[in-house]
Scaffold this motif. Structure first.
Motif, PDB file in Angstrom:
ATOM      1  N   PRO A 287      12.742   5.869  34.643  1.00 12.73           N
ATOM      2  CA  PRO A 287      14.110   5.422  34.682  1.00 12.73           C
ATOM      3  C   PRO A 287      14.667   4.314  34.115  1.00 12.73           C
ATOM      4  O   PRO A 287      13.792   3.320  33.908  1.00 12.73           O
ATOM      5  N   ALA A 288      16.014   4.070  33.846  1.00 20.98           N
ATOM      6  CA  ALA A 288      16.453   2.787  33.348  1.00 20.98           C
ATOM      7  C   ALA A 288      16.396   1.691  34.203  1.00 20.98           C
ATOM      8  O   ALA A 288      16.056   0.539  33.777  1.00 20.98           O
ATOM      9  N   ASP A 289      16.443   1.993  35.704  1.00 21.86           N
ATOM     10  CA  ASP A 289      16.039   1.077  36.505  1.00 21.86           C
ATOM     11  C   ASP A 289      15.410   1.664  37.722  1.00 21.86           C
ATOM     12  O   ASP A 289      15.857   3.095  38.053  1.00 21.86           O
ATOM     13  N   GLY A 290      14.618   1.369  38.383  1.00 19.71           N
ATOM     14  CA  GLY A 290      14.037   1.834  39.564  1.00 19.71           C
ATOM     15  C   GLY A 290      12.205   2.084  39.208  1.00 19.71           C
ATOM     16  O   GLY A 290      11.771   1.405  38.379  1.00 19.71           O
ATOM     17  N   LYS A 291      11.831   2.814  40.070  1.00 21.71           N
ATOM     18  CA  LYS A 291      10.102   2.948  39.807  1.00 21.71           C
ATOM     19  C   LYS A 291       9.880   4.273  39.041  1.00 21.71           C
ATOM     20  O   LYS A 291      10.506   5.357  39.125  1.00 21.71           O
ATOM     21  N   ALA A 292       8.984   3.996  38.071  1.00 19.35           N
ATOM     22  CA  ALA A 292       8.628   5.172  37.182  1.00 19.35           C
ATOM     23  C   ALA A 292       7.469   5.859  38.011  1.00 19.35           C
ATOM     24  O   ALA A 292       7.124   5.478  39.124  1.00 19.35           O
ATOM     25  N   GLY A 293       7.117   6.914  37.685  1.00 17.46           N
ATOM     26  CA  GLY A 293       6.331   8.155  38.271  1.00 17.46           C
ATOM     27  C   GLY A 293       5.948   9.049  37.025  1.00 17.46           C
ATOM     28  O   GLY A 293       6.100   9.217  35.721  1.00 17.46           O
ATOM     29  N   THR A 294       5.508  10.286  37.831  1.00 13.72           N
ATOM     30  CA  THR A 294       5.174  11.515  37.004  1.00 13.72           C
ATOM     31  C   THR A 294       5.824  12.601  37.425  1.00 13.72           C
ATOM     32  O   THR A 294       6.101  12.674  38.981  1.00 13.72           O
ATOM     33  N   TRP A 295       6.119  13.625  36.673  1.00 14.77           N
ATOM     34  CA  TRP A 295       6.440  14.983  37.243  1.00 14.77           C
ATOM     35  C   TRP A 295       5.370  15.733  36.735  1.00 14.77           C
ATOM     36  O   TRP A 295       5.058  15.950  35.607  1.00 14.77           O
ATOM     37  N   THR A 296       4.975  16.837  37.640  1.00  9.79           N
ATOM     38  CA  THR A 296       4.283  18.052  37.303  1.00  9.79           C
ATOM     39  C   THR A 296       5.076  19.353  37.205  1.00  9.79           C
ATOM     40  O   THR A 296       5.537  19.477  38.287  1.00  9.79           O
ATOM     41  N   ILE A 297       5.112  19.659  35.963  1.00 10.37           N
ATOM     42  CA  ILE A 297       6.008  21.008  35.820  1.00 10.37           C
ATOM     43  C   ILE A 297       5.273  22.178  35.689  1.00 10.37           C
ATOM     44  O   ILE A 297       4.645  22.303  34.655  1.00 10.37           O
ATOM     45  N   TYR A 298       5.532  23.225  36.454  1.00 14.10           N
ATOM     46  CA  TYR A 298       5.144  24.465  36.442  1.00 14.10           C
ATOM     47  C   TYR A 298       5.942  25.440  36.228  1.00 14.10           C
ATOM     48  O   TYR A 298       6.919  25.716  37.035  1.00 14.10           O
ATOM     49  N   PRO A 299       5.962  26.154  34.904  1.00 12.01           N
ATOM     50  CA  PRO A 299       6.885  27.330  34.762  1.00 12.01           C
ATOM     51  C   PRO A 299       6.738  28.647  35.355  1.00 12.01           C
ATOM     52  O   PRO A 299       5.575  28.916  35.583  1.00 12.01           O
TER      53      PRO A 299
END
Length: 177
Positions: free
Chosen positions: A42-54
């Motif tokens: 994000p521009a500000d805030g905490k970063a993290g990961t997204w796990t994306i399953y289609p």
């Protein structure tokens, strides 16, 4: 004599061209649907990961062949740590999902108020917007806080995914099971 040999060659040439046209007709494939683990920044805030399953369903098309388009897909987004997730659908070329958060906003007195978070992102530009909507539970006026974010591919999924898990019957109504 030369004219008759030339005319005799025309059906053979048409048969070859017809075979090429039939041989090249295959399943219609769309651009790649997002799948994997992505860095969420994000521009500000905490970063993290997204796990994306289609998860997709073949679109009917003209009833001869199923069309594999992302409009028949849903992205199951799983957030890490403090990131929320949800089921994203494609609308107007933008993936989006909405998630209610019970403890979404900390009030000035230290208590927590619920919010609704809406994530919209473009898989072509790998950028999006997180909108946090609050209704003024903390004595503040209701509002929406928009924060841009970017995504970047980190790694493939830890397990293989069957993107098209349903089998659709070959004709008519195209019922899927």
């Amino acid at each position: 004599m030369k004219l008759s040999r030339g005319l005799a060659a025309i059906p053979a040439a048409l048969a070859v061209l017809g075979g090429v046209a039939v041989g090249s007709a295959g399943q219609a494939q769309a651009s790649q649907v997002m799948e994997g683990v992505y860095n969420y920044t994000p521009a500000d805030g905490k970063a993290g990961t997204w796990t994306i399953y289609p998860s997709c369903v073949p679109v009917v098309g003209d009833l001869r062949e199923p069309l594999y388009l992302p409009v028949g897909c849903r992205l199951h987004v799983q957030g890490s740590k403090d990131l929320v997730g949800g089921d994203a659908t494609l609308a107007g070329g933008i993936w989006q999902f909405t998630t209610p958060v019970d403890r979404g906003m900390q009030c000035p007195d230290g208590s927590w108020a619920p919010t609704v978070e809406v994530y919209r992102f473009d898989d072509a530009t790998m950028s999006g917007t997180r909108s946090v909507q609050h209704n003024g539970n903390c004595g503040l006026p209701p509002g929406i806080i928009n924060t841009p974010f970017s995504l970047s591919f980190k790694e493939p999924l830890p397990i293989p995914v069957d993107r098209y898990p349903l089998i659709c019957e070959p004709g008519g109504l195209r019922r899927c099971f």
